[in-house]
Scaffold this active site. Structure first.
Site, PDB file in Angstrom:
ATOM      1  N   GLY A 169       0.837  -1.191   0.000  1.00 48.94           N
ATOM      2  CA  GLY A 169       0.000   0.000   0.000  1.00 48.94           C
ATOM      3  C   GLY A 169       0.871   1.240   0.000  1.00 48.94           C
ATOM      4  O   GLY A 169       2.097   1.167   0.173  1.00 48.94           O
ATOM      5  N   ASP A 193       9.110  -2.767   5.288  1.00 46.75           N
ATOM      6  CA  ASP A 193       9.599  -1.716   4.398  1.00 46.75           C
ATOM      7  C   ASP A 193      10.204  -2.288   3.117  1.00 46.75           C
ATOM      8  O   ASP A 193       9.682  -2.053   2.028  1.00 46.75           O
ATOM      9  CB  ASP A 193      10.616  -0.820   5.106  1.00 46.75           C
ATOM     10  N   ARG A 259     -17.878  -7.730  -2.888  1.00 44.45           N
ATOM     11  CA  ARG A 259     -18.491  -8.123  -1.622  1.00 44.45           C
ATOM     12  C   ARG A 259     -18.687  -9.628  -1.497  1.00 44.45           C
ATOM     13  O   ARG A 259     -18.934 -10.131  -0.404  1.00 44.45           O
ATOM     14  CB  ARG A 259     -19.852  -7.418  -1.478  1.00 44.45           C
TER      15      ARG A 259
END
Length: 329
Positions: A169, A193, A259
């Site tokens: 992300g 990281d 969903r």
């Protein structure tokens, strides 16, 4: 010790990765029979090895000279039965090629001319107690990891219920905080990281952390945390296969999120496809529990159970039995 932990492979410009021969000697407890031959400059760039049976017989077409050469019981027995001059001639031709080293398995004896040619052509001779088959299998398995194509990805890698989960992300989205919560819940930490990803096969990606930042995690507002010192050795792991990718992203009201999970999403890394989920971040959502659920669901699918398919099947059965859509759905 795994191959990744003991990694000494380096990037050889224009030729991919290479392994110093001295690392192979150390990894497999090989005995150097030619101590005066320089091994510092010797490297391996090929995963596979070569048994020079055809070369011993005098056939040198398509000789894989850049591979590690293994002489086992079959080759050694054949050499013993050859006429001495013919054996010397073919062995000399082998040593004249730029081979990285010769390994003699089962601690079989060396022919005198082998030591002479090793000195003359600067070719190390090594011996091992292992059988030829076992040694070849171990070496190839190890070198596949050491010489694997690799990239470094920004993210956190954890072992969640045995599922290697790479959390990615944008910077500041909450990857490290999610990883910290997962570690507190008993899962194991591999990297934060910078995650070094290696493609060890067409199906398998293995992730690890660069040695200089291994087991450290950066937490904004607090700083650097040593995960092994804080949570103990049971909370860390040196390497992990990458089975699932979770992409954390800020909630976008204009986007429609899946969903039901009927459509599988994949992320391609080094040519391998990895199952992935995009998880929208919103206040009140427990990302650690969501990651755990994603890992368990992934394991269920691998074991042959798909919850979305099971629900669809149940709905279709209700429609068929009731002649229409059940009001409970």
């Amino acid at each position: 010790m795994s191959g990744l932990e003991a990694s000494g492979a380096f990037n050889k410009p224009g030729s991919g990765y290479a392994i110093p021969l001295k690392d192979v000697i150390s990894q497999f407890n090989l005995k150097l029979m030619t101590p005066t031959v320089d091994i510092e400059s010797k490297i391996l760039t090929q995963v596979n090895i070569n048994r020079p049976a055809l070369q011993i017989a005098g056939f040198f077409d398509y000789f894989d000279a850049e591979r590690l050469q293994i002489i086992g019981m079959v080759e050694h027995t054949y050499l013993q039965k050859l006429d001495i001059k013919y054996r010397q001639e073919n062995l000399r031709r082998i040593f004249q090629h730029p081979i990285p080293a010769i390994v003699v398995s089962r601690k079989l004896g060396l022919f005198p001319e082998m030591l002479d040619y090793a000195q003359e052509y600067n070719v190390p001779i090594l011996t091992t107690r292992e059988s030829t088959t076992d040694f070849i299998a171990d070496v190839i398995s190890w070198m596949k990891v050491e010489l694997a194509p690799r990239i470094t990805m920004h993210g956190c890698l954890l072992d969640i219920y045995g599922v290697g989960t790479l959390i990615i992300g944008e910077s500041g989205v909450g990857k490290s905080e999610t990883a910290l919560e997962l570690i507190k819940r008993g899962h194991r930490f591999i990297a934060d990281d910078a995650v070094e990803v290696r493609r060890v096969s067409q199906e398998t990606l293995v992730g690890s952390c660069p040695p200089n930042i291994r087991y450290f995690l950066e937490l904004r507002g607090i700083g650097i945390i040593d995960m092994m010192k804080m949570f103990g050795v049971q909370s860390i792991k040196p390497t992990q296969s990458i089975d699932l990718i979770i992409n954390l992203e800020l909630w976008d009201q204009t986007r429609t999120y899946d969903r039901l999970g009927q459509v599988e999403e994949f992320t391609e890394i080094l040519g391998n496809k990895v199952s992935s989920h995009s998880i929208p971040i919103r206040p009140g959502r427990s990302l650690a529990i969501i990651c755990e659920s994603a890992a368990i669901n992934h394991r269920q699918k691998k074991m042959g159970y798909n919850a979305a398919e099971a629900l669809t099947k149940r709905v279709m059965e209700n429609i068929s039995n009731n002649g229409g859509i059940d009001d409970s759905f």
